[in-house]
Design an enzyme around this catalytic site. Structure first.
Site, mmCIF file in Angstrom:
data_model
loop_
_atom_site.group_PDB
_atom_site.id
_atom_site.type_symbol
_atom_site.label_atom_id
_atom_site.label_comp_id
_atom_site.label_asym_id
_atom_site.label_seq_id
_atom_site.Cartn_x
_atom_site.Cartn_y
_atom_site.Cartn_z
ATOM 1 N N HIS A 187 0.802 -1.221 0.000
ATOM 2 C CA HIS A 187 0.000 0.000 0.000
ATOM 3 C C HIS A 187 0.837 1.275 0.000
ATOM 4 C CE1 HIS A 187 -3.597 2.197 0.065
ATOM 5 N NE2 HIS A 187 -4.285 1.528 0.984
ATOM 6 N N ALA A 188 2.080 1.200 0.409
ATOM 7 C CA ALA A 188 2.937 2.383 0.350
ATOM 8 C C ALA A 188 3.273 2.760 -1.091
ATOM 9 C CB ALA A 188 4.228 2.142 1.136
#
Length: 212
Positions: A187-188
């Site tokens: 998700h980063a």
């Protein structure tokens, strides 16, 4: 070939730092995609289903640059190209082997190399990742189940940032052939917008494979 990605936007940098510090920063989306036209076209062209699908999914991932980003020592590296490492059956046991194939834009060339690597894996299976290599896409087929969600095994400390792409058993719905498609990403690096772009491109390619 790879290059370092540096965020100039403060909010995008904060977004990366927020998710990158989590113990489990991956998120997963599973959706059903229609493959009626895809199956008709590969049958017409006498192409193997699995390799054609792996090629289409790999091509799509390469077109969304965030799927080519990897976290390395808390920095972001962008690969110019990423390559599929997908599961295949073996003659040695009733569990799979990884089959890593260099991505090529030409479908027929890709299929020929995939067949060659697959044949080698049948009697000499591999389950280990290549040390230090992260220019991959981890793929797997679950052809026995039309699943509605998926959770992959992975290291938490340190976690890796290689996307996981899986597909399940085809099924009929309102006269259409559907396939569950699961995509798990860090998700980063990958946000909902990028995940949405991936699914939209996959659906478009599944409809237009005969035009390629």
């Amino acid at each position: 070939m790879e290059k370092k990605v540096v965020f100039e936007n403060a909010h995008r940098k904060k977004h990366f730092e927020f998710f990158n510090t989590m113990n489990h920063p991956h998120f997963n989306i599973t959706a059903n995609v229609e493959i009626s036209d895809f199956l008709a076209q590969i049958k017409k062209q006498q192409l193997p289903t699995t390799y054609s699908l792996v090629h289409l999914l790999s091509e799509t991932a390469n077109e969304v640059k965030e799927f080519r980003w990897r976290v390395r020592n808390n920095e972001i590296i962008e690969h110019s190209m990423v390559h599929p490492s997908f599961t295949v059956p073996t003659d040695e046991a009733d569990v799979f082997s990884f089959c890593t194939v260099t991505f090529q834009s030409n479908l027929n060339d890709f299929i020929e190399e995939a067949k060659s690597v697959r044949d080698a894996m049948k009697t000499n299976p591999s389950i280990e990742d290549e040390p230090g290599r992260d220019d991959l896409l981890f793929m797997s087929a679950i052809p026995w189940i039309s699943f509605t969600s998926m959770q992959h095994a992975m290291h938490y400390h340190p976690h890796d940032s290689v996307p996981r792409i899986s597909w399940g058993k085809f099924f009929q719905q309102e006269g259409k052939t559907m396939m569950p498609l699961s995509v798990q990403a860090h998700h980063a690096l990958v946000d909902g917008r990028h995940m949405g772009a991936f699914f939209e491109k996959v659906e478009q390619k599944l409809r237009s494979i005969g035009d390629r």
